[in-house]
Design an enzyme around this catalytic site. Sequence first.
Site, mmCIF file in Angstrom:
data_model
loop_
_atom_site.group_PDB
_atom_site.id
_atom_site.type_symbol
_atom_site.label_atom_id
_atom_site.label_comp_id
_atom_site.label_asym_id
_atom_site.label_seq_id
_atom_site.Cartn_x
_atom_site.Cartn_y
_atom_site.Cartn_z
ATOM 1 N N HIS A 92 0.852 -1.197 0.000
ATOM 2 C CA HIS A 92 0.000 0.000 0.000
ATOM 3 C C HIS A 92 0.887 1.247 0.000
ATOM 4 C CE1 HIS A 92 -2.906 3.025 1.170
ATOM 5 N NE2 HIS A 92 -3.832 2.194 0.747
ATOM 6 N N GLU A 157 -4.061 1.938 -7.415
ATOM 7 C CA GLU A 157 -4.407 3.058 -6.543
ATOM 8 C C GLU A 157 -3.467 4.230 -6.833
ATOM 9 O OE1 GLU A 157 -6.595 1.757 -2.854
ATOM 10 O OE2 GLU A 157 -4.499 1.561 -2.349
HETATM 11 P P1 PGA Z 1 -9.686 6.110 0.376
HETATM 12 O O1 PGA Z 1 -8.473 5.087 0.644
HETATM 13 O O2 PGA Z 1 -10.827 5.302 -0.159
HETATM 14 O O3 PGA Z 1 -9.973 6.700 1.721
HETATM 15 O O4 PGA Z 1 -9.182 7.114 -0.606
HETATM 16 C C1 PGA Z 1 -8.168 4.094 -0.270
HETATM 17 C C2 PGA Z 1 -6.880 3.409 0.098
HETATM 18 O O5 PGA Z 1 -5.942 4.075 0.540
HETATM 19 O O6 PGA Z 1 -6.741 2.203 -0.027
#
Ligand code: PGA
Length: 237
Positions: A92, A157
């Site tokens: 992440h 992401e």
């Molecule tokens: P968010 O986080 O939906 O609050 O933007 C997503 C993530 O960091 O996995």
Amino acid sequence: MKIIVANWKMNGTVDYINDYFDKFLSNVKIVDSEVIFAVPYVFLEHIKKIVKNQNIKIFAQNCSHEENGAFTGEISASMLSSMGIDGSIVGHCERRKYGENYEIINKKIKILTKHNLRSIICIGEDDKEHKEEILEEQLEKCLYGIENYKNMILAYEPVWSIGKNHNLDLEEIDNSIAIIRGIVEKLKFEELKILYGGSVNKNNVREISAKLNINGVLVGRDSLDPMNFSQIVNFLE
Ligand code: PGA
């Protein structure tokens, strides 16, 4: 079949969890999709005991790339496996910020696979201008030397879209997903499931799922509200 991941990050208490699952489980209808809760280590066992739905899986948010030994504060894949946990998020961007790189992420995926655990691998650029090179490098490094990828899920992401409140640039994200699908095909991972994560919420999930060629979503903030998250799941179901 859609995959819907809740990433709780560093949130929750035992009371909150009890209340959360009371509400979530009585509101959600899961028939065909898979819902994954990635929760803090200390709550894994408690949540596993209260959630009995076959379509809901419990994951960690990270695991060590080492087998075991003198690594104070770390949690290994064999520990997770011995507790009956299903898998872990790896890489992440909130961990990459502290120096975790894609060589280490590659080791984490391999060690999870060795212990029959699944991994949700996060990739995503912080710099839109060099997006293509960054995504290619991240994917080549994290998938290096991996042959069997049935236990792996990819989560795209983009760092610039996480934790935001403004409208998502779905054109840009759609273009990234197409780039990623091209790279994984070239690397012979063509069946790899791809999720989108970054500011997904109950209000934009319809537009996201209509626009993007994805197998599901990863939700941070909005997964902390059981009513909002159950709406997201019910919509994608
Ligand atoms: P968010 O986080 O939906 O609050 O933007 C997503 C993530 O960091 O996995």
